[in-house]
Design a protein around this motif. Sequence first.
Motif, PDB file in Angstrom:
ATOM      1  N   ASP A 178       7.255  -5.838   1.687  1.00 32.95           N
ATOM      2  CA  ASP A 178       6.479  -6.937   2.264  1.00 32.95           C
ATOM      3  C   ASP A 178       4.992  -6.593   2.188  1.00 32.95           C
ATOM      4  O   ASP A 178       4.572  -5.508   2.604  1.00 32.95           O
ATOM      5  N   ARG A 179       4.198  -7.509   1.667  1.00 30.51           N
ATOM      6  CA  ARG A 179       2.767  -7.252   1.491  1.00 30.51           C
ATOM      7  C   ARG A 179       2.057  -6.973   2.807  1.00 30.51           C
ATOM      8  O   ARG A 179       1.241  -6.047   2.901  1.00 30.51           O
ATOM      9  N   ASP A 180       2.319  -7.771   3.812  1.00 28.77           N
ATOM     10  CA  ASP A 180       1.644  -7.588   5.097  1.00 28.77           C
ATOM     11  C   ASP A 180       1.964  -6.213   5.685  1.00 28.77           C
ATOM     12  O   ASP A 180       1.088  -5.542   6.243  1.00 28.77           O
ATOM     13  N   GLU A 181       3.225  -5.800   5.547  1.00 30.51           N
ATOM     14  CA  GLU A 181       3.618  -4.481   6.051  1.00 30.51           C
ATOM     15  C   GLU A 181       2.894  -3.371   5.293  1.00 30.51           C
ATOM     16  O   GLU A 181       2.450  -2.386   5.883  1.00 30.51           O
ATOM     17  N   LEU A 182       2.758  -3.542   3.975  1.00 25.29           N
ATOM     18  CA  LEU A 182       2.073  -2.531   3.180  1.00 25.29           C
ATOM     19  C   LEU A 182       0.597  -2.448   3.550  1.00 25.29           C
ATOM     20  O   LEU A 182       0.051  -1.346   3.722  1.00 25.29           O
ATOM     21  N   PHE A 183      -0.052  -3.593   3.701  1.00 32.56           N
ATOM     22  CA  PHE A 183      -1.471  -3.574   4.057  1.00 32.56           C
ATOM     23  C   PHE A 183      -1.679  -2.976   5.447  1.00 32.56           C
ATOM     24  O   PHE A 183      -2.677  -2.279   5.684  1.00 32.56           O
ATOM     25  N   ALA A 184      -0.740  -3.212   6.369  1.00 33.12           N
ATOM     26  CA  ALA A 184      -0.850  -2.612   7.698  1.00 33.12           C
ATOM     27  C   ALA A 184      -0.748  -1.092   7.590  1.00 33.12           C
ATOM     28  O   ALA A 184      -1.489  -0.357   8.270  1.00 33.12           O
ATOM     29  N   GLU A 185       0.136  -0.605   6.727  1.00 34.25           N
ATOM     30  CA  GLU A 185       0.269   0.843   6.550  1.00 34.25           C
ATOM     31  C   GLU A 185      -0.967   1.419   5.860  1.00 34.25           C
ATOM     32  O   GLU A 185      -1.417   2.521   6.199  1.00 34.25           O
ATOM     33  N   ILE A 186      -1.521   0.694   4.898  1.00 34.37           N
ATOM     34  CA  ILE A 186      -2.744   1.161   4.230  1.00 34.37           C
ATOM     35  C   ILE A 186      -3.877   1.311   5.242  1.00 34.37           C
ATOM     36  O   ILE A 186      -4.640   2.290   5.202  1.00 34.37           O
ATOM     37  N   ASP A 187      -3.996   0.361   6.180  1.00 35.01           N
ATOM     38  CA  ASP A 187      -5.027   0.463   7.218  1.00 35.01           C
ATOM     39  C   ASP A 187      -4.805   1.712   8.076  1.00 35.01           C
ATOM     40  O   ASP A 187      -5.766   2.404   8.449  1.00 35.01           O
ATOM     41  N   GLU A 188      -3.539   2.021   8.388  1.00 36.30           N
ATOM     42  CA  GLU A 188      -3.236   3.218   9.176  1.00 36.30           C
ATOM     43  C   GLU A 188      -3.614   4.480   8.413  1.00 36.30           C
ATOM     44  O   GLU A 188      -4.145   5.439   8.987  1.00 36.30           O
ATOM     45  N   ILE A 189      -3.343   4.494   7.114  1.00 39.83           N
ATOM     46  CA  ILE A 189      -3.677   5.658   6.288  1.00 39.83           C
ATOM     47  C   ILE A 189      -5.178   5.881   6.263  1.00 39.83           C
ATOM     48  O   ILE A 189      -5.660   7.013   6.372  1.00 39.83           O
ATOM     49  N   ARG A 190      -5.932   4.813   6.123  1.00 41.59           N
ATOM     50  CA  ARG A 190      -7.394   4.919   6.114  1.00 41.59           C
ATOM     51  C   ARG A 190      -7.909   5.482   7.426  1.00 41.59           C
ATOM     52  O   ARG A 190      -8.886   6.239   7.461  1.00 41.59           O
ATOM     53  N   GLU A 191      -7.251   5.139   8.528  1.00 41.07           N
ATOM     54  CA  GLU A 191      -7.703   5.584   9.844  1.00 41.07           C
ATOM     55  C   GLU A 191      -7.320   7.037  10.117  1.00 41.07           C
ATOM     56  O   GLU A 191      -8.150   7.828  10.608  1.00 41.07           O
ATOM     57  N   ARG A 192      -6.083   7.433   9.794  1.00 43.84           N
ATOM     58  CA  ARG A 192      -5.624   8.786  10.146  1.00 43.84           C
ATOM     59  C   ARG A 192      -5.866   9.812   9.047  1.00 43.84           C
ATOM     60  O   ARG A 192      -5.805  11.009   9.293  1.00 43.84           O
ATOM     61  N   GLY A 193      -6.094   9.347   7.794  1.00 46.63           N
ATOM     62  CA  GLY A 193      -6.451  10.261   6.719  1.00 46.63           C
ATOM     63  C   GLY A 193      -5.303  10.840   5.929  1.00 46.63           C
ATOM     64  O   GLY A 193      -5.517  11.719   5.091  1.00 46.63           O
ATOM     65  N   TYR A 194      -4.084  10.357   6.123  1.00 46.53           N
ATOM     66  CA  TYR A 194      -2.947  10.836   5.334  1.00 46.53           C
ATOM     67  C   TYR A 194      -1.857   9.761   5.291  1.00 46.53           C
ATOM     68  O   TYR A 194      -1.833   8.844   6.117  1.00 46.53           O
ATOM     69  N   SER A 195      -0.958   9.894   4.301  1.00 44.74           N
ATOM     70  CA  SER A 195       0.130   8.928   4.121  1.00 44.74           C
ATOM     71  C   SER A 195       1.469   9.636   4.240  1.00 44.74           C
ATOM     72  O   SER A 195       1.564  10.855   4.090  1.00 44.74           O
ATOM     73  N   ILE A 196       2.506   8.845   4.497  1.00 43.98           N
ATOM     74  CA  ILE A 196       3.864   9.368   4.652  1.00 43.98           C
ATOM     75  C   ILE A 196       4.811   8.600   3.734  1.00 43.98           C
ATOM     76  O   ILE A 196       4.770   7.372   3.674  1.00 43.98           O
ATOM     77  N   GLU A 197       5.627   9.332   3.036  1.00 37.59           N
ATOM     78  CA  GLU A 197       6.729   8.757   2.253  1.00 37.59           C
ATOM     79  C   GLU A 197       8.025   9.262   2.877  1.00 37.59           C
ATOM     80  O   GLU A 197       8.312  10.457   2.858  1.00 37.59           O
ATOM     81  N   ASP A 198       8.810   8.351   3.450  1.00 36.15           N
ATOM     82  CA  ASP A 198      10.016   8.733   4.174  1.00 36.15           C
ATOM     83  C   ASP A 198      11.244   8.111   3.496  1.00 36.15           C
ATOM     84  O   ASP A 198      11.685   7.030   3.859  1.00 36.15           O
ATOM     85  N   GLU A 199      11.743   8.794   2.472  1.00 33.24           N
ATOM     86  CA  GLU A 199      12.913   8.333   1.710  1.00 33.24           C
ATOM     87  C   GLU A 199      12.696   6.935   1.129  1.00 33.24           C
ATOM     88  O   GLU A 199      13.634   6.150   1.026  1.00 33.24           O
ATOM     89  N   GLU A 200      11.473   6.650   0.746  1.00 36.12           N
ATOM     90  CA  GLU A 200      11.142   5.323   0.228  1.00 36.12           C
ATOM     91  C   GLU A 200      11.300   5.219  -1.286  1.00 36.12           C
ATOM     92  O   GLU A 200      11.400   4.124  -1.824  1.00 36.12           O
ATOM     93  N   ARG A 201      11.282   6.366  -1.962  1.00 43.88           N
ATOM     94  CA  ARG A 201      11.494   6.397  -3.410  1.00 43.88           C
ATOM     95  C   ARG A 201      12.843   6.996  -3.769  1.00 43.88           C
ATOM     96  O   ARG A 201      13.522   6.544  -4.682  1.00 43.88           O
ATOM     97  N   ARG A 202      13.214   8.018  -3.008  1.00 42.28           N
ATOM     98  CA  ARG A 202      14.473   8.697  -3.267  1.00 42.28           C
ATOM     99  C   ARG A 202      15.060   9.175  -1.957  1.00 42.28           C
ATOM    100  O   ARG A 202      14.365   9.746  -1.130  1.00 42.28           O
ATOM    101  N   LYS A 203      16.353   8.940  -1.753  1.00 44.13           N
ATOM    102  CA  LYS A 203      17.015   9.347  -0.528  1.00 44.13           C
ATOM    103  C   LYS A 203      16.938  10.859  -0.374  1.00 44.13           C
ATOM    104  O   LYS A 203      17.124  11.613  -1.321  1.00 44.13           O
ATOM    105  N   GLY A 204      16.649  11.284   0.849  1.00 52.52           N
ATOM    106  CA  GLY A 204      16.611  12.694   1.166  1.00 52.52           C
ATOM    107  C   GLY A 204      15.274  13.365   0.949  1.00 52.52           C
ATOM    108  O   GLY A 204      15.085  14.517   1.350  1.00 52.52           O
ATOM    109  N   ILE A 205      14.330  12.667   0.305  1.00 51.33           N
ATOM    110  CA  ILE A 205      13.024  13.247   0.001  1.00 51.33           C
ATOM    111  C   ILE A 205      11.947  12.640   0.895  1.00 51.33           C
ATOM    112  O   ILE A 205      11.853  11.423   1.041  1.00 51.33           O
ATOM    113  N   LYS A 206      11.144  13.522   1.482  1.00 52.94           N
ATOM    114  CA  LYS A 206      10.015  13.070   2.289  1.00 52.94           C
ATOM    115  C   LYS A 206       8.755  13.746   1.766  1.00 52.94           C
ATOM    116  O   LYS A 206       8.807  14.858   1.242  1.00 52.94           O
ATOM    117  N   ALA A 207       7.614  13.073   1.892  1.00 50.33           N
ATOM    118  CA  ALA A 207       6.349  13.619   1.390  1.00 50.33           C
ATOM    119  C   ALA A 207       5.201  13.194   2.289  1.00 50.33           C
ATOM    120  O   ALA A 207       5.253  12.148   2.944  1.00 50.33           O
TER     121      ALA A 207
END
Length: 260
Positions: A178-207
């Motif tokens: 969902d675009r709105d959800e992605l833009f909300a997460e992008i705003d959070e990344i800009r504020e806190r300075g890092y991003s999280i990938e939680d099994e979003e590309r491959r099950k069992g992998i986090k980054a």
Amino acid sequence: MERQGERGGSRNRIKAVRTMFRVVDGLREHGQMGVSQLAERLEMPKSTVHVYLKTLEDEGYVVNEDGSYRASLRFLELGGDIRQQLSIFQAVRPQVDDLSAETGEVANLGIEEGGQRVLLYSSEPSEGVFDNSPVGQYTHMHRTALGKALLAQLPDARVREILDEHGLPRATENTITDRDELFAEIDEIRERGYSIEDEERRKGIKALAAPIRYDDDPSPVAAVSVSGPKPRIGDVANDELIDAIKNAVNVTELRYKHYQ
């Protein structure tokens, strides 16, 4: 296999070049095969595929092994030469190696090109778990930590262009679609300075990833990440890993000035 989408119309384009890359991509995606098999996969005349394969063979970009063709390692040489020419690679590689050694996990460098995340470099310790992402891989940015850190550095208008071109395809049940959800997460990344990938590309992998910032420079936006099995990275944000990533980025930003 994800690739950058085709841009623009057909005006002022050379059809033969596009056909050549269809043949190359066919070998890359399907592996070594004979002329008939490749022609069938590409839905092209066998005679046409044969001519292109022989031409590529003459130029050293295809290898013929008893009538079975594969892409040659000249492409590896080509990609390696291009990567060596990037100042960001020269500046960041030592920090990625140090980050991997410090955390005991796989550390990565990614850049944006054509609206996708390119995995420019990975460093894997002996205890690290490699997630089968080859160096040079292009992938959609919305489902990786590196990609989201890259998107957070771009103007919203550019992010919208990327989404218009590549969409938000799902890889797992955790992928943001969902675009709105992605833009909300992008705003959070800009504020806190890092991003999280939680099994979003491959099950069992986090980054976890952090952007590399440098001003007044034409280099592509870049980011550094640490990836591994979710139980090792943790169910919540891992402060120790985040601090290690941010420290690597800070050192990188200082080192990068010496490569200008």
